[in-house]
Scaffold this active site. Structure first.
Site, PDB file in Angstrom:
ATOM      1  N   ASP A  65       8.991  12.110 -24.151  1.00  0.00           N
ATOM      2  CA  ASP A  65      10.364  12.937 -23.669  1.00  0.00           C
ATOM      3  C   ASP A  65      10.522  11.618 -22.712  1.00  0.00           C
ATOM      4  O   ASP A  65       9.563  11.152 -22.105  1.00  0.00           O
ATOM      5  CB  ASP A  65       9.722  14.163 -23.098  1.00  0.00           C
ATOM      6  N   TYR A 153      21.111   6.447 -27.253  1.00  0.00           N
ATOM      7  CA  TYR A 153      21.887   5.332 -26.621  1.00  0.00           C
ATOM      8  C   TYR A 153      22.132   4.571 -26.599  1.00  0.00           C
ATOM      9  O   TYR A 153      22.415   4.045 -25.721  1.00  0.00           O
ATOM     10  CB  TYR A 153      21.763   6.619 -25.491  1.00  0.00           C
TER      11      TYR A 153
HETATM   12  P1  IMP Z   1      13.843  14.114 -26.709  1.00  0.00           P
HETATM   13  O1  IMP Z   1      12.970  13.541 -25.470  1.00  0.00           O
HETATM   14  O2  IMP Z   1      13.314  14.458 -28.035  1.00  0.00           O
HETATM   15  O3  IMP Z   1      14.305  15.172 -25.610  1.00  0.00           O
HETATM   16  O4  IMP Z   1      14.755  13.423 -26.849  1.00  0.00           O
HETATM   17  C1  IMP Z   1      15.521  12.406 -25.732  1.00  0.00           C
HETATM   18  C2  IMP Z   1      16.867  11.584 -26.008  1.00  0.00           C
HETATM   19  O5  IMP Z   1      16.708  10.756 -25.281  1.00  0.00           O
HETATM   20  C3  IMP Z   1      16.513  10.978 -27.546  1.00  0.00           C
HETATM   21  O6  IMP Z   1      17.323  12.032 -28.698  1.00  0.00           O
HETATM   22  C4  IMP Z   1      17.736  10.052 -27.020  1.00  0.00           C
HETATM   23  O7  IMP Z   1      18.750  10.645 -27.347  1.00  0.00           O
HETATM   24  C5  IMP Z   1      17.436   9.525 -25.581  1.00  0.00           C
HETATM   25  N1  IMP Z   1      16.402   8.179 -26.202  1.00  0.00           N
HETATM   26  C6  IMP Z   1      15.401   7.946 -25.375  1.00  0.00           C
HETATM   27  N2  IMP Z   1      14.821   7.321 -25.850  1.00  0.00           N
HETATM   28  C7  IMP Z   1      15.667   6.660 -25.612  1.00  0.00           C
HETATM   29  C8  IMP Z   1      15.207   5.188 -26.376  1.00  0.00           C
HETATM   30  O8  IMP Z   1      15.051   4.405 -26.332  1.00  0.00           O
HETATM   31  N3  IMP Z   1      17.304   4.604 -27.101  1.00  0.00           N
HETATM   32  C9  IMP Z   1      18.323   5.184 -27.326  1.00  0.00           C
HETATM   33  N4  IMP Z   1      18.615   6.839 -26.791  1.00  0.00           N
HETATM   34  C10 IMP Z   1      17.169   7.002 -26.272  1.00  0.00           C
END
Ligand code: IMP
Length: 200
Positions: A65, A153
């Site tokens: 996450d 991002y």
């Molecule tokens: P989740 O962990 O599925 O809730 O999503 C995390 C969100 O954070 C992703 O969809 C991206 O928008 C952002 N994110 C996490 N890691 C990265 C990265 O390495 N690069 C760019 N965006 C990231």
């Protein structure tokens, strides 16, 4: 199994596991549903995803996450990073929203635009055992976004000490581990800690 439905993360997590000879299948390929991320920390949400997948698939499950924490926005979007892109997963819109909020706060200088990515990793086994680690990557937000590599991002994030954004780096540069890469990303840094615990 890798408990993510995010193709960008899936690719990075596969690449991190490969040198250890660990082959992984994706939650999506097994038709597993995405659990509701109801935790209020990265750590809690990683655990929810890993535990749900390990139970459903009866396999060790690896979940991340993660998100972007912007100092001038009191930590937003944080655990809502994916949700800021909406159902259409429109990260151009999400980055534009961040830039608009920074502009409203007059955050023009790099020192006012500090941000970090966080990755909380969790491995859960079907017998209930879990291991958790967390790491961050510090940087500055640039505008306009630069580069088409990576995901989310990345094009807005300039890691400290570098002149190219994550969106302008190859996947090896962003998260490849030494000696191949620099182990720069939050996910790579967290993975090093997890590998020490789980893979020796
Ligand atoms: P989740 O962990 O599925 O809730 O999503 C995390 C969100 O954070 C992703 O969809 C991206 O928008 C952002 N994110 C996490 N890691 C990265 C990265 O390495 N690069 C760019 N965006 C990231």
């Amino acid at each position: 199994m890798i408990a993510t439905h995010n193709p960008g993360k899936l690719a990075e997590m596969r690449e991190l596991l490969a040198p250890h000879g660990v082959e992984a299948i994706a939650a999506g390929a097994l038709g597993l549903a995405e659990p509701e991320e109801s935790g209020d920390t990265f750590r809690a949400n990683a655990r929810i995803k890993a535990v749900a997948a390990a139970k459903a698939a009866q396999l060790p499950a690896f979940a991340d996450d993660s998100g972007l924490v912007v100092d001038a926005l009191d930590g937003a979007p944080g655990i809502l990073s994916a949700r800021w892109a909406g159902a259409a997963k429109d990260f151009t819109a999400a980055m534009t929203r961040i830039e608009r909020l920074l502009a409203e706060r007059g955050a023009k200088e790099p020192s006012q635009r500090k941000a970090h990515f966080v990755s909380a990793l969790c491995v859960a086994w079907p017998d209930g055992h879990i291991e958790q680690v967390e790491a961050r990557a510090d940087g500055t937000l640039v505008w306009p976004p630069r580069g088409n590599a990576g995901f989310g991002y990345d094009p807005m994030f300039l890691p400290d000490g570098y002149t190219r954004t994550f969106g302008e780096m190859t996947s090896i540069e962003k998260h490849g581990l030494p000696p191949l890469g620099l182990g720069l990303s939050h996910r790579a840094r967290a993975f090093v800690k997890l590998a020490e615990i789980c893979l020796g």
